[in-house]
Design a protein around this motif. Structure first.
Motif, PDB file in Angstrom:
ATOM      1  N   UNK A   1       0.778  -1.028   0.461  1.00 14.41           N
ATOM      2  CA  UNK A   1      -0.131  -0.160  -0.144  1.00 14.41           C
ATOM      3  C   UNK A   1       1.233   0.944   0.002  1.00 14.41           C
ATOM      4  N   UNK A   2       1.653   0.739   0.571  1.00 12.06           N
ATOM      5  CA  UNK A   2       2.829   2.681   1.059  1.00 12.06           C
ATOM      6  C   UNK A   2       4.812   2.645  -0.052  1.00 12.06           C
TER       7      UNK A   2
ATOM      8  N   UNK B   1       6.854   2.591  -3.677  1.00  9.65           N
ATOM      9  CA  UNK B   1       6.545   2.565  -4.004  1.00  9.65           C
ATOM     10  C   UNK B   1       7.267   1.602  -4.943  1.00  9.65           C
ATOM     11  N   UNK B   2       7.833   0.263  -4.705  1.00 10.76           N
ATOM     12  CA  UNK B   2       8.653  -1.272  -5.199  1.00 10.76           C
ATOM     13  C   UNK B   2       7.226  -1.860  -5.739  1.00 10.76           C
TER      14      UNK B   2
ATOM     15  N   UNK C   1       4.107  -0.151  -6.824  1.00  9.37           N
ATOM     16  CA  UNK C   1       2.910   0.466  -7.317  1.00  9.37           C
ATOM     17  C   UNK C   1       2.457   1.471  -6.336  1.00  9.37           C
ATOM     18  N   UNK C   2       2.298   1.787  -5.151  1.00 14.29           N
ATOM     19  CA  UNK C   2       1.630   2.335  -3.517  1.00 14.29           C
ATOM     20  C   UNK C   2       2.752   3.410  -3.774  1.00 14.29           C
ATOM     21  N   UNK C   3       2.111   3.950  -2.426  1.00 18.60           N
ATOM     22  CA  UNK C   3       2.600   5.363  -2.191  1.00 18.60           C
ATOM     23  C   UNK C   3       2.666   6.000  -0.754  1.00 18.60           C
TER      24      UNK C   3
ATOM     25  N   UNK D   1       2.920   8.584   0.803  1.00 19.82           N
ATOM     26  CA  UNK D   1       2.322   9.242   0.697  1.00 19.82           C
ATOM     27  C   UNK D   1       0.934   9.260   1.197  1.00 19.82           C
ATOM     28  N   UNK D   2       0.178   8.120   0.454  1.00 19.58           N
ATOM     29  CA  UNK D   2      -1.337   8.474   0.787  1.00 19.58           C
ATOM     30  C   UNK D   2      -1.197   8.002   2.655  1.00 19.58           C
TER      31      UNK D   2
ATOM     32  N   UNK E   1      -1.528  10.605   3.744  1.00 21.42           N
ATOM     33  CA  UNK E   1      -3.081  12.057   2.905  1.00 21.42           C
ATOM     34  C   UNK E   1      -4.171  11.078   4.669  1.00 21.42           C
ATOM     35  N   UNK E   2      -3.608   9.690   4.237  1.00 24.34           N
ATOM     36  CA  UNK E   2      -5.334   9.394   5.556  1.00 24.34           C
ATOM     37  C   UNK E   2      -5.095   9.710   6.582  1.00 24.34           C
TER      38      UNK E   2
ATOM     39  N   UNK F   1       5.051  17.882   0.440  1.00 27.55           N
ATOM     40  CA  UNK F   1       5.229  16.053  -0.127  1.00 27.55           C
ATOM     41  C   UNK F   1       5.110  16.107  -1.387  1.00 27.55           C
ATOM     42  N   UNK F   2       5.572  17.017  -1.598  1.00 28.36           N
ATOM     43  CA  UNK F   2       5.097  17.331  -3.235  1.00 28.36           C
ATOM     44  C   UNK F   2       4.169  17.074  -4.509  1.00 28.36           C
TER      45      UNK F   2
END
Lengths: 286, 530
Positions: free
Chosen positions: B236-237, B239-240, B242-244, B246-247, B250-251, B311-312
């Motif tokens: 989920x978090x 990037x390897x 496909x997650x992020x 930064x999510x 946000x949450x 955070x971009x």
């Protein structure tokens, strides 16, 4: 047992002191402690979790037993019934918002995170050439295939929709005084729910063994399993609640004017149903 | 089994022994449990704060390893937010809402008991890793700061798992209590107590409960995902896959920013009632305050990314979050003007609750104004992650809710105990608290502007003087709370002068129509409100 500290006629029913909530808390504490130990590989974890779960089951059964006895004894009036109904509604709303968060995760990952990850120039990413797509297991994930929505998921949609109509039909018939058919329809709802869970288990099994769609399948696998998994968990909870209602119906509980438990479970079942419909569209289909 | 055998009228005596507190379904008992727990956690969190300031007294690492320092700041934050402030305001709600609306109790009394008794297990889970560490198990508590940002929180030790499970319990507790508040307010008001006669405190808690139900599920969901990322191989978090990462941010802030208002609103509801009492005037702008609570609540769920300007995010997103954040200052300013309007030309006296309320207006005002500085997306590139932020949120959260809770405790302590607290000690407590508070946190604004980053155990030599001032202030601030504790204990022990039912000359409200202390059960038959 003395259950009424304040049950004068017309007054709001305030139950007398009860050992059940704190029993549940103790159980939940050991369950959580067990969980924290378990994920860290401690041998004590499963034991603590099992003890906690056992205490919780005891606490829940005793607590609901007390509420059912009070309800049978007629201490609840219109105002108390309204509290229960409102309480159930807000509980379902909080559950709905939990699922809304998870759907938010799905949309964020699909619409924002994956394209963002693919948009970096070669200087800023270790994964040059990663293309934004959905489904994806990410730049470093293994390949997998997705579940065909028109196989088991479509059938499951049919099963759940049918079960929604059987539980509502049961409720309507109970209101008209036909307890016998109502009981049968609730029993049918339970069978349909079990069929759904069985199909879902089969689907997870196939996904793991032949499609190679697992928890490790990047962000697609993660969102797929958290949404379908939590939904299946809620179906299970709904089935337990339906079984209680079934048992109570066979013992002659509930009547046209006294059916909060039935109504609450029916609401919950419809909620689980609606979540599934959204899930079918956004997780399986689109 | 008999149901109706306990036929007892108002004033039935409380059960005896420990089971009174373990099994209770009485909103007053549960309210007291909440408040005692909150005060205990306030002292625990305060001790942790003083450990932090002891480490920062001088620019060397003397007392603890950086790893332990990180754990101490993380637990300090979580304990103060979830252990101290939320239980304190929930305790006030529990005790006061049924009294204020003429209800016999909370609508779902057993669930009320459960929502309290979920808190001690959560607190134990949170600090247990320190105990386990004493026996050589694990690496201590979570060490990521209370915000638990991924990927740090994915790599952190087993203490993180304990914190996640503690959050599950806290979320369950808050959700159940919020449901209870909403149902109580909607369904058990006395006849004639229409929604537009509800005391502002009840309105503020209604909005608080709605906010809790709206945002806590997001933190629970994020925590589940964090647990899965840590142990079940999901991405989920990461990037390897496909997650992020930064999510998570946000949450967390989708929950975390409304959380600030969850802490603030109940005290913003009690404040006008205290001001009106000691100004001997009716509350000014009742309707406007009710609408402002609503506007603040609604806006608070759409501004979370002002915590994430660096955070971009796209510039358009930063702009939106900047303007939305600044918009909150409108309803908050309305509250301020209503508070001023309430005391304007009033026949004011300055008992301890009034002093703390006025202190709230000033200090929370500073917190709010510095918040406007931080809400500027361009300026925030400099302020982000600096001590300026630390000073800002301590002015908002200590200067606001903590002072508000202290004011409310002094205001209602005679009602709860039937005894007046020591006014002299109360005034000493107030002046020492605000002096020490400003000595602690004002230098942190200057440190932040000078560039001192937050969450570090050591710092450059040029920051030495202001840090020493801040630390000395913190020790005084902590020590002066012992006066508060002593004052509460001596009042509860029955040392003060007896209090009347109305307690204060200018006090209005149903809670002041019953005796002090109130009978164990009140309003079994609802009062008539015209």
């Amino acid at each position: 047992m003395n259950t009424g500290a304040h049950a004068e006629k017309g007054g709001y029913f305030v139950p007398s002191p009860s050992p059940f909530p704190i029993t549940l808390s103790v159980g939940l504490f050991f369950l959580c402690l067990g969980g924290a130990l378990l994920v860290n590989g401690s041998a004590a974890g499963p034991w603590a979790a099992a003890v906690g779960a056992a205490i919780m089951v005891f606490g829940i059964v005793a607590w609901f037993g007390a509420v059912i006895r009070e309800s049978r004894a007629g201490v609840y009036h219109k105002q108390e019934a309204r509290s229960f109904r409102l309480g159930m509604w807000w509980f379902i709303i909080s559950e709905a918002l939990f699922f809304a968060s998870l759907f938010g995760v799905l949309f964020y990952e699909r619409v924002i995170a994956v394209p963002w990850l693919a948009s970096f120039s070669a200087h800023f990413t270790p994964w040059v050439g990663f293309k934004a797509a959905w489904p994806t297991s990410g730049p470093a994930g293994a390949s997998f295939r997705v579940v065909n929505p028109w196989g088991i998921p479509a059938l499951n949609t049919l099963i759940l929709l049918t079960s929604a109509s059987t539980v509502t039909g049961g409720h309507d018939l109970l209101m008209k005084g036909d307890r016998r058919t109502a009981t049968h329809l609730v029993g049918l709802t339970i069978l349909l729910g079990l069929a759904f869970l069985g199909m879902q288990a089969r689907e997870f099994y196939d996904a793991y063994t032949t499609l190679h769609l697992t928890l490790h399948s990047g962000v697609y696998g993660a969102t797929f399993y958290i949404l379908t998994g939590f939904h299946a968990l809620h179906v299970t909870i709904g089935l337990v609640m339906l079984s209680v209602i079934f048992g109570r119906l066979t013992r002659g509980h509930f009547g046209p004017g006294d059916h909060f438990g039935f109504q609450a479970v029916s609401w919950y079942w419809h909620f689980v149903d609606v979540v599934w419909l959204i899930l079918f569209v956004f997780v399986y289909w689109l | 089994m008999s149901v109706m055998d306990a036929h007892a009228g108002e004033g039935e005596h409380a059960p005896r022994g420990i089971t009174r507190w373990l099994y209770t379904t009485n909103h007053k008992d549960i309210g007291i449990l909440y408040m005692v727990f909150g005060i205990a956690m306030f002292l625990v969190g305060g001790l942790l704060a003083m450990l932090i300031r002891a480490e920062l007294l001088t620019p060397t690492m003397r007392i603890m390893h950086p790893e332990l320092f990180n754990q101490v700041i993380s637990v300090h934050g979580l304990v103060m937010v979830f252990g101290a402030l939320m239980p304190l305001t929930a305790g006030m709600a529990n005790y006061l809402i049924p009294l204020m609306i003429g209800a016999p109790d909370m609508a779902l009394p057993r669930m009320n008991n459960w929502s309290f008794w979920l808190l001690p297990p959560a607190a134990i889970l949170l600090v247990m890793p320190w105990l386990l560490n004493l026996f050589g198990i694990g690496t201590g508590t979570l060490d990521t700061g209370w915000t638990m940002y991924a990927p740090l929180s994915i790599q952190s030790g087993p203490g993180m798992d304990f914190a996640i499970f503690a959050i599950f319990l806290l979320g369950l507790s808050s959700t159940l209590f919020s449901i209870n508040v909403i149902v109580t307010v909607l369904n058990t008001r006395a006849p004639g107590m229409t929604m537009h006669k509800l005391p502002l405190f009840v309105w503020s808690w209604l909005w608080t409960a709605l906010l809790l139900i709206a945002v806590f599920p997001a933190l629970i969901a994020a925590s589940v995902m964090l647990l899965a990322d840590r142990h079940f191989g999901t991405h989920f978090f990461s990037a390897a896959g496909g997650g992020d990462p930064v999510l998570w941010v946000h949450m967390f802030w989708f929950f975390g920013h409304p959380e600030v208002y969850i802490l603030l609103l109940p005290t913003a509801g009690i404040l006008p009632q205290i001001l009106a009492t000691f100004a001997r005037k009716p509350i000014f702008g009742y309707n406007m305050q009710v609408y402002s609570f609503g506007a603040i609540s609604l806006l608070s769920v759409v501004v979370w990314a002002h915590h994430m300007y660096t955070s971009g995010l796209p510039a358009a997103a930063n702009l939106y979050f900047m303007f939305a954040t600044m918009a909150i200052s409108v309803p908050v300013s309305i509250l301020f003007f209503c508070w001023f309007g309430t005391i304007w030309r009033g026949a004011m006296t300055f008992e301890t609750p009034m002093l703390f309320s006025l202190g709230y207006i000033v200090l929370f005002g500073i917190g709010g104004l510095t918040g406007l500085i931080l809400s500027d997306a361009a300026a925030d590139q400099q302020y982000h992650g600096s001590y300026f932020v630390v000073a800002h949120f301590h002015y908002t959260l200590f200067g606001g809710p903590i002072l508000g809770v202290i004011a409310a405790i002094y205001y209602y302590l005679p009602k709860l105990t039937g005894r007046m607290y020591s006014e002299k000690l109360g005034r000493w407590h107030f002046w020492l608290t605000v002096a020490a508070f400003n000595l602690t946190f004002f230098p942190q604004f200057l440190l932040g502007i000078d560039g001192m980053p937050r969450r570090i155990p050591d710092y450059a030599l040029k920051f030495a003087h202001l840090n020493m001032a801040s630390s000395i202030g913190a020790f005084f601030l902590g020590a002066s709370q012992l006066l508060f504790l002593y004052n509460i204990i001596r009042t509860a022990a029955g040392w003060g002068k007896p209090a009347t039912g109305r307690v204060w000359e200018g006090a209005e409200g149903l809670e002041f129509t019953v005796s002090s202390p109130p009978p164990y059960h009140t309003f079994a038959s609802p009062p008539v409100i015209r």
